[in-house]
Design a protein around this motif. Structure first.
Motif, PDB file in Angstrom:
ATOM      1  N   ARG A 120      -9.913   3.471  -6.214  1.00 33.71           N
ATOM      2  CA  ARG A 120      -9.988   2.152  -5.576  1.00 33.71           C
ATOM      3  C   ARG A 120      -8.950   1.964  -4.489  1.00 33.71           C
ATOM      4  O   ARG A 120      -7.896   2.593  -4.523  1.00 33.71           O
ATOM      5  N   LEU A 121      -9.263   1.090  -3.551  1.00 37.84           N
ATOM      6  CA  LEU A 121      -8.298   0.683  -2.520  1.00 37.84           C
ATOM      7  C   LEU A 121      -8.087  -0.815  -2.642  1.00 37.84           C
ATOM      8  O   LEU A 121      -8.995  -1.555  -3.046  1.00 37.84           O
ATOM      9  N   ASP A 122      -6.913  -1.260  -2.228  1.00 31.55           N
ATOM     10  CA  ASP A 122      -6.622  -2.695  -2.226  1.00 31.55           C
ATOM     11  C   ASP A 122      -7.497  -3.405  -1.190  1.00 31.55           C
ATOM     12  O   ASP A 122      -7.994  -2.782  -0.248  1.00 31.55           O
ATOM     13  N   THR A 125      -6.452  -2.647   2.302  1.00 33.77           N
ATOM     14  CA  THR A 125      -6.426  -1.234   2.702  1.00 33.77           C
ATOM     15  C   THR A 125      -7.781  -0.850   3.285  1.00 33.77           C
ATOM     16  O   THR A 125      -8.818  -1.302   2.796  1.00 33.77           O
ATOM     17  N   TYR A 152      -2.974   9.292   2.963  1.00 30.48           N
ATOM     18  CA  TYR A 152      -2.953   7.951   3.561  1.00 30.48           C
ATOM     19  C   TYR A 152      -2.169   7.950   4.856  1.00 30.48           C
ATOM     20  O   TYR A 152      -1.140   8.641   4.970  1.00 30.48           O
ATOM     21  N   HIS A 204      -1.425   0.149  -6.838  1.00 24.74           N
ATOM     22  CA  HIS A 204      -0.635  -0.092  -5.608  1.00 24.74           C
ATOM     23  C   HIS A 204       0.388   1.021  -5.376  1.00 24.74           C
ATOM     24  O   HIS A 204       1.509   0.748  -4.913  1.00 24.74           O
ATOM     25  N   GLN A 205       0.018   2.264  -5.679  1.00 23.52           N
ATOM     26  CA  GLN A 205       1.043   3.319  -5.707  1.00 23.52           C
ATOM     27  C   GLN A 205       1.784   3.497  -4.377  1.00 23.52           C
ATOM     28  O   GLN A 205       3.010   3.606  -4.362  1.00 23.52           O
ATOM     29  N   VAL A 206       1.057   3.557  -3.285  1.00 23.48           N
ATOM     30  CA  VAL A 206       1.734   3.819  -2.001  1.00 23.48           C
ATOM     31  C   VAL A 206       2.681   2.659  -1.672  1.00 23.48           C
ATOM     32  O   VAL A 206       3.847   2.874  -1.302  1.00 23.48           O
ATOM     33  N   LYS A 207       2.192   1.460  -1.836  1.00 30.68           N
ATOM     34  CA  LYS A 207       3.038   0.287  -1.524  1.00 30.68           C
ATOM     35  C   LYS A 207       4.267   0.277  -2.426  1.00 30.68           C
ATOM     36  O   LYS A 207       5.389  -0.017  -1.977  1.00 30.68           O
ATOM     37  N   LEU A 220      -2.276   0.158   5.673  1.00 27.48           N
ATOM     38  CA  LEU A 220      -2.578   1.333   4.847  1.00 27.48           C
ATOM     39  C   LEU A 220      -4.041   1.727   5.058  1.00 27.48           C
ATOM     40  O   LEU A 220      -4.945   0.877   5.010  1.00 27.48           O
TER      41      LEU A 220
HETATM   42  N1  URA Z   1      -1.837   2.666  -2.753  1.00 26.87           N
HETATM   43  C1  URA Z   1      -1.732   1.351  -2.510  1.00 26.87           C
HETATM   44  O1  URA Z   1      -0.674   0.778  -2.622  1.00 26.87           O
HETATM   45  N2  URA Z   1      -2.852   0.684  -2.162  1.00 26.87           N
HETATM   46  C2  URA Z   1      -4.045   1.270  -1.969  1.00 26.87           C
HETATM   47  O2  URA Z   1      -5.017   0.612  -1.606  1.00 26.87           O
HETATM   48  C3  URA Z   1      -4.133   2.650  -2.219  1.00 26.87           C
HETATM   49  C4  URA Z   1      -3.025   3.326  -2.607  1.00 26.87           C
END
Ligand code: URA
Length: 250
Positions: A120-122, A125, A152, A204-207, A220
């Motif tokens: 999934r994506l936010d 995103t 990403y 929300h891993q990347v954030k 993102l």
């Molecule tokens: N990490 C995030 O924080 N948001 C996303 O949508 C995908 C990966």
């Protein structure tokens, strides 16, 4: 074994798994937008062939491996549906509409509600979303044990320097998580624009990874999952079926 798709892909098709022989008229109307009566008319007009031979009998039994053509175009069955979508902002990767519409509402295909979303994506995103009816395949995309890389493009509020490459490679501590994140690959494109590849999909891993180092994600976009890159021909909101090679790569 599921059927595999040969030849051109025809949109609006409902692909189905056929473990038992299926009547030809049923096969046609379930695989195309034709109704049962129009399928029978197409048969009567000699527009349907099986393995190159015209078939007019609606009760003819279709079995696995046969190539059925409508007007010369193969409508060979596949067992499952696999597609990629370029997700726009203000859509959600839920199967139902909530605050924003579900990405499934962007799919101009039959029965989108039978599909699920692999990774999934936010809502804010953009980028690559894989959608399929094949639960085992989407598990390989999402399961952290499968180490399926997700790449990403990240726009940041604050500039970063090269020291962050080693920090992300070693793993960072996310709030509320037990261990460190798995090794991630950071490529600095510009001080506030980076490419990050991770093999997990925590919420929300990347954030959260950038928050853990005192930064903030302001944009993102997912470019790639495993070997499957977002097709540059797809504008935001557009989708296409995956190729056989893309499906096999996961
Ligand atoms: N990490 C995030 O924080 N948001 C996303 O949508 C995908 C990966």
């Amino acid at each position: 074994m599921p059927f595999t798709l040969c030849g051109p892909i025809i949109r609006q098709f409902l692909f189905l798994r056929v473990s038992n022989p299926v009547r030809l008229d049923k096969f046609i109307c379930e695989c195309t937008s034709l109704t049962r009566s129009s399928a029978k008319k197409a048969l009567h007009r000699g527009e349907i062939s099986c393995n190159g031979v015209v078939v007019t009998d609606p009760g003819f039994k279709v079995t696995e491996g046969m190539e059925i053509c409508l007007d010369g175009v193969p409508i060979t069955l596949v067992g499952e549906r696999y597609l990629m979508l370029n997700k726009p902002v203000d859509t959600i990767c839920s199967t139902i509409d909530e605050v924003y519409p579900s990405v499934l509402s962007l799919l101009t295909i039959e029965k989108p509600q039978t599909l699920h979303i692999g990774g999934r994506l936010d809502a804010d995103t953009t980028g690559l979303v894989l959608i399929t009816s094949d639960g085992q395949w989407s598990h390989r995309v999402t399961s952290p044990k499968k180490d399926c890389a997700k790449r990403y493009l990240v726009q940041l509020a604050e500039p970063v320097d090269n020291s962050l490459i080693a920090i992300f490679a070693a793993g960072v501590q996310l709030r509320g998580e037990e261990g460190l994140t798995k090794p991630a690959i950071l490529e600095i494109l510009e001080p506030q624009r980076v490419r990050l590849t991770i093999t997990e999909g925590k919420y929300h891993q990347v954030k959260r990874m950038f928050a853990a180092v005192g930064n903030h994600v302001v944009g993102l976009h997912r470019e790639q999952i495993g070997q499957i890159a977002l097709d540059p021909a797809l504008a935001l909101g557009e989708w296409r079926y995956l190729t056989a090679a893309e499906i096999a790569s996961i």
